[in-house]
Design an enzyme around this catalytic site. Structure first.
Site, short mmCIF file in Angstrom:
data_model
loop_
_atom_site.label_atom_id
_atom_site.label_comp_id
_atom_site.label_asym_id
_atom_site.label_seq_id
_atom_site.Cartn_x
_atom_site.Cartn_y
_atom_site.Cartn_z
N ASP A 193 -2.62 6.54 -3.46
CA ASP A 193 -1.29 5.69 -2.58
C ASP A 193 -0.97 4.84 -3.90
OD1 ASP A 193 -3.57 3.88 -2.57
OD2 ASP A 193 -2.70 3.40 -0.19
N ASP B 52 -5.79 2.50 -3.21
CA ASP B 52 -7.23 2.59 -2.29
C ASP B 52 -7.11 3.58 -1.53
OD1 ASP B 52 -5.30 1.75 -0.34
OD2 ASP B 52 -6.21 0.02 0.33
N SER C 52 0.83 -1.16 0.01
CA SER C 52 -0.25 0.07 -0.05
C SER C 52 0.98 1.19 -0.08
CB SER C 52 -0.90 -0.12 1.03
OG SER C 52 -1.89 0.93 0.93
N ASP D 124 -1.05 1.54 -4.20
CA ASP D 124 -1.93 0.61 -4.48
C ASP D 124 -3.48 1.09 -5.00
OD1 ASP D 124 -3.14 0.81 -1.97
OD2 ASP D 124 -3.49 -1.27 -1.69
#
Length: 445
Positions: free
Chosen positions: A241, A245, A102, A243
């Site tokens: 960010d 999400d 992430s 990834d």
């Protein structure tokens, strides 16, 4: 329920090359997941990743483990986490797997799972996988080995889905938007979504090289985005960010708009249209200003523990649709099954276009309380939160704040950090109080 040995609040995560993020463990994890998933239905798994250089290695390890358990792996290549959740549903796969850490630096990585419904795995399934991890690894007979293949149209499918969540009667024509993709998984997705809906776009953080994910760009560091929005005289900026999400936005003056404000804008717009169902879920970290602003609109508000998993639990418990963390996880259950930054951005932009108001004007209805967050790194087995000195410092600050502020101390679910949050009406005092507690935490480590 038994204590978790491997899974944290967001899957398995750590420093690449150190347990548990090693090729041998990840292969075993793939096998263990395969053992559990194979009993549940189809033997198809969707696998996506972000842009970390270690993703290639871990992808291969997962493939080997899943194949040994007899599962078919479908690889998307770099793909946002919410895209994997969406594709898992549309391909009717048994599970989705994301290789990502992430918002963390490139040298971290992790593995997280989605159910066939595109939601995070239930606790009992994670515990079943943990139980398999402690067993010797076996292999199905050769004729039953799993095969791997690529999903070549994964990006196009997800782009079309994102666009479908934006009202058909509206357009982004005439808007100048700066898009920051954090050199992460949205780099080849987000620019196309906004461009195809008619916007003029300027991009930063869209040149991943394997080691620059989240580095001085993206939702965790919006300084470059703030500068670019002002320099280009853009209408606003959007940061994702690594990834995809989390979302943070920046208004035309370069001011940051966080997850709390984004959820407020979306909820207020849904109320205006008569489409709001229930209330809004925030977390223990949600700014008091959001709670007050929603109350003034007559919109119910509740807090969950920190983490999108817990926001989701509260949404389902209350049968509500909108939940968010101030860090930028925004969940909109009428459209997606998990936090989706691109979809959340489109709903805010729909409010901008539909109301003919600027992002700043939409934020003006919510006055943010000064909130200071101090992260204190700790090591060892001692728990700083059990320290009498820390408890005394917290009690002292809470007494001084009274009903006009909050104190929250908690451990990070993904890193060895104690997070000290103090919120109140006076920024100078809030900063002083946060440092007072942080100093007590440091001394107890």
């Amino acid at each position: 329920m038994a204590e978790r040995k491997y899974f944290g609040t967001d899957g398995v995560r750590g420093l690449v090359g150190q347990a548990p993020i090693t090729p041998d463990f990840v292969m075993k994890l793939g096998w263990a997941a395969g053992q559990v998933l194979a009993k549940q239905g189809t033997k198809k798994v969707i696998i996506g990743k972000d842009t970390r250089i270690s993703g290639y290695m871990l992808e291969s390890a997962l493939e080997a483990g899943l194949a040994a358990a007899g599962l078919q792996a479908k690889f998307t290549g770099p793909m946002p986490t919410p895209a994997v959740a969406y594709l898992t549903q549309t391909f009717r796969a048994e599970a989705g797997i994301v290789i990502s850490a992430s918002h963390n630096p490139y040298y971290d990585n992790g593995i997280k799972f989605f159910s066939s419904e595109g939601t995070k795995l239930p606790d009992d399934v994670e515990m079943a996988i943990e139980a398999e991890l402690d067993k010797p690894m076996t292999c199905v007979e050769s004729a039953l080995l799993g095969k791997a293949s690529r999903l070549n149209d994964a990006a196009g499918r997800y782009i079309e889905f994102c666009k479908s969540t934006f009202p058909k009667e509206l357009s982004l024509a005439g808007l100048k938007i700066v898009i920051d993709c954090a050199n992460g998984a949205t780099y080849h997705i987000a620019p196309n979504v906004f461009k195809e809906l008619g916007a003029e776009i300027i991009t930063i953080g869209c040149e991943p090289n394997g080691t620059n994910i989240n580095h001085e760009v993206g939702a965790t560091d919006v300084r470059a985005l703030q500068a670019k929005v002002v320099e280009e005289k853009a209408d606003f900026g959007v940061a994702f960010d690594g990834d995809g999400d989390r979302i943070i936005m920046v208004d035309e003056f370069g001011e940051k708009v966080d997850g709390d404000q984004i959820a407020y804008i979306i909820a207020r717009d849904a109320l205006r249209r008569g489409e709001l169902k229930g209330g809004v879920v925030g977390t223990l970290m949600t700014n008091m200003g959001m709670e007050v602003a929603l109350r003034n609109l007559g919109i119910p508000f509740v807090r969950s523990d920190v983490g999108d998993r817990y926001v989701m639990e509260k949404l389902l418990e209350n049968n509500w649709l909108i939940g968010a963390e101030n860090s930028g996880h925004v969940i909109l259950l009428d459209k997606v099954t998990t936090g989706d930054a691109i979809v959340a951005a489109l709903q805010v932009i729909a409010s901008i276009v539909g109301s003919k108001m600027s992002l700043k004007e939409l934020c003006d209805g919510m006055s943010m309380f000064p909130q200071i967050l101090v992260n204190v790194r700790f090591a060892g087995d001692n728990d700083p939160l059990e320290s009498e000195a820390v408890k005394a410092a917290q009690a002292d600050v809470e007494a001084k704040l009274g009903d006009n502020g909050r104190v929250l101390l908690r451990k990070s679910g993904t890193e060895p950090l104690i997070r000290v949050m103090v919120e109140g009406e006076d920024a100078e005092l809030v900063t002083q109080y946060a440092q007072q507690i942080a100093d007590a935490v440091k001394e107890s480590c």
